[in-house]
Design a protein around this motif. Sequence first.
Motif, PDB file in Angstrom:
ATOM      1  N   VAL A   1      57.938  43.936  84.516  1.00 43.09           N
ATOM      2  CA  VAL A   1      57.471  44.277  83.173  1.00 43.09           C
ATOM      3  C   VAL A   1      56.784  45.638  83.181  1.00 43.09           C
ATOM      4  CG1 VAL A   1      55.810  43.649  81.380  1.00 43.09           C
ATOM      5  CG2 VAL A   1      57.287  41.909  82.366  1.00 43.09           C
ATOM      6  N   VAL A   2      55.948  45.877  84.175  1.00 39.92           N
ATOM      7  CA  VAL A   2      55.231  47.154  84.252  1.00 39.92           C
ATOM      8  C   VAL A   2      56.215  48.308  84.394  1.00 39.92           C
ATOM      9  CG1 VAL A   2      53.693  48.539  85.699  1.00 39.92           C
ATOM     10  CG2 VAL A   2      53.079  46.206  85.097  1.00 39.92           C
ATOM     11  N   PHE A   3      57.197  48.174  85.253  1.00 42.07           N
ATOM     12  CA  PHE A   3      58.160  49.254  85.446  1.00 42.07           C
ATOM     13  C   PHE A   3      59.083  49.434  84.247  1.00 42.07           C
ATOM     14  CE2 PHE A   3      57.271  48.844  90.080  1.00 42.07           C
ATOM     15  CZ  PHE A   3      56.846  50.145  90.256  1.00 42.07           C
ATOM     16  N   SER A   4      59.370  48.376  83.541  1.00 39.94           N
ATOM     17  CA  SER A   4      60.240  48.524  82.368  1.00 39.94           C
ATOM     18  C   SER A   4      59.497  49.179  81.212  1.00 39.94           C
ATOM     19  CB  SER A   4      60.793  47.162  81.945  1.00 39.94           C
ATOM     20  OG  SER A   4      59.756  46.349  81.438  1.00 39.94           O
ATOM     21  N   LEU A   5      58.181  49.039  81.167  1.00 37.38           N
ATOM     22  CA  LEU A   5      57.391  49.651  80.100  1.00 37.38           C
ATOM     23  C   LEU A   5      56.869  51.036  80.465  1.00 37.38           C
ATOM     24  CD1 LEU A   5      55.324  46.612  78.852  1.00 37.38           C
ATOM     25  CD2 LEU A   5      57.341  47.625  77.804  1.00 37.38           C
ATOM     26  N   ALA A   6      57.203  51.523  81.619  1.00 41.55           N
ATOM     27  CA  ALA A   6      56.661  52.795  82.082  1.00 41.55           C
ATOM     28  C   ALA A   6      57.554  53.982  81.715  1.00 41.55           C
ATOM     29  CB  ALA A   6      56.442  52.737  83.584  1.00 41.55           C
ATOM     30  N   SER A   7      58.391  53.824  80.715  1.00 43.13           N
ATOM     31  CA  SER A   7      59.212  54.961  80.305  1.00 43.13           C
ATOM     32  C   SER A   7      58.321  56.011  79.668  1.00 43.13           C
ATOM     33  CB  SER A   7      60.295  54.518  79.329  1.00 43.13           C
ATOM     34  OG  SER A   7      59.708  54.133  78.108  1.00 43.13           O
ATOM     35  N   CYS A   8      58.820  57.196  79.548  1.00 42.41           N
ATOM     36  CA  CYS A   8      58.032  58.326  79.071  1.00 42.41           C
ATOM     37  C   CYS A   8      57.496  58.097  77.659  1.00 42.41           C
ATOM     38  CB  CYS A   8      58.879  59.590  79.116  1.00 42.41           C
ATOM     39  SG  CYS A   8      57.963  61.073  78.736  1.00 42.41           S
TER      40      CYS A   8
ATOM     41  N   THR B   1      57.121  55.308  75.953  1.00 35.97           N
ATOM     42  CA  THR B   1      56.195  54.186  75.887  1.00 35.97           C
ATOM     43  C   THR B   1      54.836  54.586  76.424  1.00 35.97           C
ATOM     44  OG1 THR B   1      58.019  52.635  76.153  1.00 35.97           O
ATOM     45  CG2 THR B   1      55.821  51.810  76.611  1.00 35.97           C
ATOM     46  N   SER B   2      54.813  55.303  77.514  1.00 36.68           N
ATOM     47  CA  SER B   2      53.545  55.744  78.091  1.00 36.68           C
ATOM     48  C   SER B   2      52.800  56.668  77.150  1.00 36.68           C
ATOM     49  CB  SER B   2      53.781  56.463  79.422  1.00 36.68           C
ATOM     50  OG  SER B   2      54.436  55.620  80.324  1.00 36.68           O
ATOM     51  N   ILE B   3      53.516  57.583  76.501  1.00 34.58           N
ATOM     52  CA  ILE B   3      52.889  58.497  75.553  1.00 34.58           C
ATOM     53  C   ILE B   3      52.322  57.709  74.376  1.00 34.58           C
ATOM     54  CG2 ILE B   3      53.354  60.344  73.892  1.00 34.58           C
ATOM     55  CD1 ILE B   3      55.363  61.455  75.935  1.00 34.58           C
ATOM     56  N   GLY B   4      53.073  56.745  73.877  1.00 39.64           N
ATOM     57  CA  GLY B   4      52.628  55.946  72.744  1.00 39.64           C
ATOM     58  C   GLY B   4      51.395  55.122  73.064  1.00 39.64           C
ATOM     59  N   VAL B   5      51.378  54.515  74.236  1.00 40.85           N
ATOM     60  CA  VAL B   5      50.208  53.729  74.644  1.00 40.85           C
ATOM     61  C   VAL B   5      48.999  54.640  74.794  1.00 40.85           C
ATOM     62  CG1 VAL B   5      49.231  52.380  76.535  1.00 40.85           C
ATOM     63  CG2 VAL B   5      51.518  51.880  75.719  1.00 40.85           C
ATOM     64  N   TRP B   6      49.196  55.821  75.376  1.00 43.82           N
ATOM     65  CA  TRP B   6      48.097  56.775  75.549  1.00 43.82           C
ATOM     66  C   TRP B   6      47.547  57.198  74.195  1.00 43.82           C
ATOM     67  CZ3 TRP B   6      44.420  58.417  78.455  1.00 43.82           C
ATOM     68  CH2 TRP B   6      43.808  59.622  78.179  1.00 43.82           C
ATOM     69  N   ARG B   7      48.418  57.540  73.249  1.00 41.37           N
ATOM     70  CA  ARG B   7      47.974  57.974  71.924  1.00 41.37           C
ATOM     71  C   ARG B   7      47.253  56.857  71.181  1.00 41.37           C
ATOM     72  NH1 ARG B   7      53.145  61.325  69.660  1.00 41.37           N
ATOM     73  NH2 ARG B   7      52.850  63.162  70.969  1.00 41.37           N
ATOM     74  N   ASP B   8      47.793  55.651  71.256  1.00 40.49           N
ATOM     75  CA  ASP B   8      47.152  54.528  70.575  1.00 40.49           C
ATOM     76  C   ASP B   8      45.779  54.240  71.162  1.00 40.49           C
ATOM     77  OD1 ASP B   8      49.331  54.294  68.958  1.00 40.49           O
ATOM     78  OD2 ASP B   8      50.199  52.588  70.038  1.00 40.49           O
ATOM     79  N   SER B   9      45.675  54.286  72.484  1.00 44.26           N
ATOM     80  CA  SER B   9      44.384  54.046  73.139  1.00 44.26           C
ATOM     81  C   SER B   9      43.382  55.130  72.770  1.00 44.26           C
ATOM     82  CB  SER B   9      44.549  54.009  74.658  1.00 44.26           C
ATOM     83  OG  SER B   9      45.444  53.007  75.029  1.00 44.26           O
ATOM     84  N   LYS B  10      43.833  56.371  72.755  1.00 40.22           N
ATOM     85  CA  LYS B  10      42.968  57.488  72.417  1.00 40.22           C
ATOM     86  C   LYS B  10      42.490  57.393  70.964  1.00 40.22           C
ATOM     87  CE  LYS B  10      43.170  62.542  72.539  1.00 40.22           C
ATOM     88  NZ  LYS B  10      44.048  63.677  72.822  1.00 40.22           N
ATOM     89  N   ALA B  11      43.413  57.055  70.053  1.00 45.00           N
ATOM     90  CA  ALA B  11      43.056  56.919  68.644  1.00 45.00           C
ATOM     91  C   ALA B  11      42.093  55.749  68.433  1.00 45.00           C
ATOM     92  CB  ALA B  11      44.307  56.733  67.800  1.00 45.00           C
ATOM     93  N   ALA B  12      42.309  54.648  69.125  1.00 43.80           N
ATOM     94  CA  ALA B  12      41.418  53.495  68.993  1.00 43.80           C
ATOM     95  C   ALA B  12      40.023  53.826  69.508  1.00 43.80           C
ATOM     96  CB  ALA B  12      41.993  52.295  69.749  1.00 43.80           C
ATOM     97  N   PHE B  13      39.944  54.567  70.605  1.00 46.77           N
ATOM     98  CA  PHE B  13      38.641  54.958  71.135  1.00 46.77           C
ATOM     99  C   PHE B  13      37.906  55.868  70.168  1.00 46.77           C
ATOM    100  CE2 PHE B  13      35.966  57.954  73.477  1.00 46.77           C
ATOM    101  CZ  PHE B  13      35.091  57.066  74.080  1.00 46.77           C
ATOM    102  N   LYS B  14      38.621  56.858  69.620  1.00 47.06           N
ATOM    103  CA  LYS B  14      37.994  57.768  68.656  1.00 47.06           C
ATOM    104  C   LYS B  14      37.545  57.030  67.403  1.00 47.06           C
ATOM    105  CE  LYS B  14      40.039  62.192  69.803  1.00 47.06           C
ATOM    106  NZ  LYS B  14      40.808  63.324  69.290  1.00 47.06           N
TER     107      LYS B  14
END
Length: 57
Positions: free
Chosen positions: A9-16, A18-31
Motif C-alpha cells: 500500500v505504501v509503495f502504491s501510494l508513493a507516486s509523484c 499522490t505525494s505532492i497532494g498529501v504534502w499540500r493537504d498536510s501543509k494547508a491543514a497545518f496552516k
Amino acid sequence: MKVLLLTAVVFSLASCNTSIGVWRDSKAAFKWSANKISNASNGGGGQYDTEYGAPVY
C-alpha cells in the motif's frame, strides 16, 4: 502478511502526484489550524492565504 500488505500500500501510494497532494493537504491543514488557534487567542479576524501552485516538472 500484514507487513507485506502495508508495504504494498505504501509503495502504491508513493507516486509523484499522490505525494505532492498529501504534502499540500498536510501543509494547508497545518496552516489552517495554526490560523484558527492564532485568531481564537487574538479575538478573531485575519485572513487565510493559500499558496497552491501547480507542480513544475
